[in-house]
Structures are given as C-alpha cells and as structure tokens.
Design a protein around this motif. Sequence first.
Motif, PDB file in Angstrom:
ATOM      1  N   UNK A  82      23.133 -12.924  15.985  1.00  0.00           N
ATOM      2  CA  UNK A  82      22.088 -13.939  15.874  1.00  0.00           C
ATOM      3  C   UNK A  82      20.712 -13.342  15.619  1.00  0.00           C
ATOM      4  N   UNK A  83      20.577 -12.041  15.856  1.00  0.00           N
ATOM      5  CA  UNK A  83      19.279 -11.388  15.674  1.00  0.00           C
ATOM      6  C   UNK A  83      19.252 -10.477  14.454  1.00  0.00           C
ATOM      7  N   UNK A  84      20.157 -10.739  13.515  1.00  0.00           N
ATOM      8  CA  UNK A  84      20.189  -9.976  12.268  1.00  0.00           C
ATOM      9  C   UNK A  84      18.838 -10.101  11.558  1.00  0.00           C
ATOM     10  N   UNK A  85      18.353  -8.991  10.997  1.00  0.00           N
ATOM     11  CA  UNK A  85      17.078  -8.980  10.279  1.00  0.00           C
ATOM     12  C   UNK A  85      17.340  -8.619   8.828  1.00  0.00           C
ATOM     13  N   UNK A  86      16.854  -9.455   7.885  1.00  0.00           N
ATOM     14  CA  UNK A  86      17.097  -9.190   6.471  1.00  0.00           C
ATOM     15  C   UNK A  86      16.052  -8.232   5.917  1.00  0.00           C
ATOM     16  N   UNK A  87      16.141  -7.937   4.595  1.00  0.00           N
ATOM     17  CA  UNK A  87      15.243  -6.957   3.991  1.00  0.00           C
ATOM     18  C   UNK A  87      13.791  -7.412   3.974  1.00  0.00           C
ATOM     19  N   UNK A 126       0.712  -0.561   1.970  1.00  0.00           N
ATOM     20  CA  UNK A 126       1.487   0.682   2.009  1.00  0.00           C
ATOM     21  C   UNK A 126       2.904   0.425   2.515  1.00  0.00           C
ATOM     22  N   UNK A 127       3.012  -0.452   3.513  1.00  0.00           N
ATOM     23  CA  UNK A 127       4.334  -0.777   4.046  1.00  0.00           C
ATOM     24  C   UNK A 127       5.159  -1.518   3.004  1.00  0.00           C
ATOM     25  N   UNK A 128       4.508  -2.425   2.275  1.00  0.00           N
ATOM     26  CA  UNK A 128       5.203  -3.154   1.209  1.00  0.00           C
ATOM     27  C   UNK A 128       5.728  -2.183   0.154  1.00  0.00           C
ATOM     28  N   UNK A 129       4.888  -1.226  -0.227  1.00  0.00           N
ATOM     29  CA  UNK A 129       5.288  -0.248  -1.244  1.00  0.00           C
ATOM     30  C   UNK A 129       6.473   0.576  -0.758  1.00  0.00           C
ATOM     31  N   UNK A 130       6.466   0.946   0.517  1.00  0.00           N
ATOM     32  CA  UNK A 130       7.551   1.746   1.093  1.00  0.00           C
ATOM     33  C   UNK A 130       8.864   0.957   1.100  1.00  0.00           C
ATOM     34  N   UNK A 131       8.798  -0.296   1.550  1.00  0.00           N
ATOM     35  CA  UNK A 131      10.009  -1.123   1.607  1.00  0.00           C
ATOM     36  C   UNK A 131      10.519  -1.404   0.198  1.00  0.00           C
ATOM     37  N   UNK A 132       9.593  -1.675  -0.727  1.00  0.00           N
ATOM     38  CA  UNK A 132       9.983  -1.945  -2.111  1.00  0.00           C
ATOM     39  C   UNK A 132      10.708  -0.741  -2.713  1.00  0.00           C
ATOM     40  N   UNK A 133      10.185   0.457  -2.462  1.00  0.00           N
ATOM     41  CA  UNK A 133      10.810   1.674  -2.982  1.00  0.00           C
ATOM     42  C   UNK A 133      12.200   1.880  -2.377  1.00  0.00           C
ATOM     43  N   UNK A 134      12.337   1.594  -1.087  1.00  0.00           N
ATOM     44  CA  UNK A 134      13.635   1.746  -0.419  1.00  0.00           C
ATOM     45  C   UNK A 134      14.661   0.778  -1.000  1.00  0.00           C
ATOM     46  N   UNK A 135      14.244  -0.454  -1.245  1.00  0.00           N
ATOM     47  CA  UNK A 135      15.158  -1.453  -1.802  1.00  0.00           C
ATOM     48  C   UNK A 135      15.566  -1.091  -3.228  1.00  0.00           C
ATOM     49  N   UNK A 136      14.630  -0.577  -4.005  1.00  0.00           N
ATOM     50  CA  UNK A 136      14.952  -0.155  -5.372  1.00  0.00           C
ATOM     51  C   UNK A 136      15.937   1.008  -5.361  1.00  0.00           C
ATOM     52  N   UNK A 137      15.774   1.923  -4.404  1.00  0.00           N
ATOM     53  CA  UNK A 137      16.691   3.048  -4.286  1.00  0.00           C
ATOM     54  C   UNK A 137      18.090   2.565  -3.912  1.00  0.00           C
ATOM     55  N   UNK A 138      18.163   1.625  -2.968  1.00  0.00           N
ATOM     56  CA  UNK A 138      19.459   1.064  -2.568  1.00  0.00           C
ATOM     57  C   UNK A 138      20.105   0.328  -3.737  1.00  0.00           C
ATOM     58  N   UNK A 186      15.235  -8.522  -3.464  1.00  0.00           N
ATOM     59  CA  UNK A 186      14.469  -8.196  -2.271  1.00  0.00           C
ATOM     60  C   UNK A 186      13.207  -7.425  -2.605  1.00  0.00           C
ATOM     61  N   UNK A 187      13.318  -6.474  -3.525  1.00  0.00           N
ATOM     62  CA  UNK A 187      12.157  -5.667  -3.913  1.00  0.00           C
ATOM     63  C   UNK A 187      11.062  -6.531  -4.528  1.00  0.00           C
ATOM     64  N   UNK A 188      11.464  -7.588  -5.227  1.00  0.00           N
ATOM     65  CA  UNK A 188      10.492  -8.485  -5.852  1.00  0.00           C
ATOM     66  C   UNK A 188       9.618  -9.187  -4.817  1.00  0.00           C
ATOM     67  N   UNK A 189      10.111  -9.289  -3.588  1.00  0.00           N
ATOM     68  CA  UNK A 189       9.376 -10.007  -2.544  1.00  0.00           C
ATOM     69  C   UNK A 189       8.242  -9.183  -1.949  1.00  0.00           C
ATOM     70  N   UNK A 190       8.166  -7.895  -2.323  1.00  0.00           N
ATOM     71  CA  UNK A 190       7.177  -7.023  -1.696  1.00  0.00           C
ATOM     72  C   UNK A 190       6.075  -6.599  -2.664  1.00  0.00           C
ATOM     73  N   UNK A 191       5.467  -7.597  -3.278  1.00  0.00           N
ATOM     74  CA  UNK A 191       4.229  -7.456  -4.049  1.00  0.00           C
ATOM     75  C   UNK A 191       4.226  -6.321  -5.075  1.00  0.00           C
ATOM     76  N   UNK A 192       5.168  -6.312  -6.021  1.00  0.00           N
ATOM     77  CA  UNK A 192       5.127  -5.270  -7.054  1.00  0.00           C
ATOM     78  C   UNK A 192       3.976  -5.505  -8.028  1.00  0.00           C
ATOM     79  N   UNK A 209       7.026  -5.028 -11.627  1.00  0.00           N
ATOM     80  CA  UNK A 209       7.768  -6.291 -11.658  1.00  0.00           C
ATOM     81  C   UNK A 209       8.650  -6.344 -12.901  1.00  0.00           C
ATOM     82  N   UNK A 210       8.099  -5.928 -14.035  1.00  0.00           N
ATOM     83  CA  UNK A 210       8.866  -5.919 -15.281  1.00  0.00           C
ATOM     84  C   UNK A 210      10.047  -4.959 -15.181  1.00  0.00           C
TER      85      UNK A 210
END
Length: 230
Positions: free
Chosen positions: A6-11, A98-110, A129-135, A140-141
């Motif tokens: 019930x406490x699952x956290x998404x990207x 900076x946190x958005x950029x880090x998460x975006x990079x991690x999602x792109x790598x995955x 998911x990566x699109x949600x972190x302000x590219x 974005x392209x």
Amino acid sequence: QAGADLNFIDFDGGSYVMLAVKFGFPGIMKFLLDAGANPNIPDECGNTPIEVAASKGSRDMVEMLFPLTSPSSTLSDWSIDGIISHVKHFGLKPRDKQKCAKIRAELKQKASEAFKEGKYYVASEMYTGAMAFDPSPDDCATILANRSLSTLRGGNGRAALSDATMCRMARPLWPKACYREGAALMLLKRYERACEAFADGLKLDPTNGDLANALREAQEAAKNARSREK
C-alpha cells in the motif's frame, strides 16, 4: 490487501495515497487509509498528501487525512483551516531542479537498459516518467524520439507516430525526428507519407545514409502498394 504494498512509491515520488489525492478520488483514498496506507509519504518535492489536497481545495480529503497525518513543524497552526490557509498563501514546495535532473537521468538510463533487453513497454514507461521531470526542449525531443522507437519496436505504430510528430514539433530541424516519423509511418503502411518524412530529413542532412536507404525502401513500398491497387 492480497499482499499488495500500500506504500509503493512510483518514479514520480507518489504513493498510492498521493495519487488518489492528485487525481481527486476521495473514495479510493479512504479505502487506502482504512487498509493502513501511510498518509505521511511526501512527493519528490517534499509535499505531503494533506498539503496537496489543500492546494486542490479538497477540504473533504484534508479532513480525512488530518487525524492520520503527523504535524508539520513548519506550520504554526496545525489545524484543518490552518493547513488550508498556509497552502493558499504560500503554495506547495517547488521542485528542486538538480533533483529533477538526477531523477530524469536515472529514468533515461533505466529506459535504455530495458530497451537493450527487449523490454520495449518498460522502456517507453520509463521515458514517460522522465518526461515528468522538467526536461529542456532539446532533451524533451530526445526523450520523445527514444520513446517513439521503443513503441515502434513494441509494434504500436500509432503511439510511435504520435511521439515522432511531437518530436518534430519540438525540434523541427533535427533529421532524426524525420526518421522516427518515417519509420512509424512505414509500420502503419502509409508509404507516401513516409517518403515525405524521409525526404524532409534528407533536406536537413543530405549525406545521411540511413535516411537515404529508408527513403528508397519507402519509395519501393509505395510503388508496390500502387501496383496492387491497379
């Protein structure tokens, strides 16, 4: 229930309770709370579900969350009206770039890793998911181009075309965007349009061998399609 977390956290840093709040589903939120879900898990910005509910003007949700939410030291008036008033005047915590950029990079790598493993649906979801972190516009392209390829490999021509079209709009002078659009049109057997897309790409990059080969294949496919129609 049935063993679900019930406490699952998404990207996007959202728990199920947070998602119920963001999408305005008080019934689902109540079900989750009654089942023992934690209402104190913040999103990636540090905003709690009760703060997000207050920002949306959902007093009924605030009232349901209030008895179960841990008091915040940043709010001098920890009450239902106090929380609503605080969020109304100060808003929610902004995103950390900076946190958005880090998460975006991690999602792109995955996404890249999933693509290499042939998990095209997973790859497209990670790119979403990566699109949600302000590219940035260029990033974005790039994400749209990669998601288009992922959905193309997964056999979804319409989704691939939609992403490729948006990619061209975001970065109109990028030959790869034309290539992605042409490839999607080929899968959809819209050969004449594919020829146009590949030709547009060659105008931007006349020495691009991949585009030249793709254009020849599209022209041959269009010719054969016209022959079958006669």
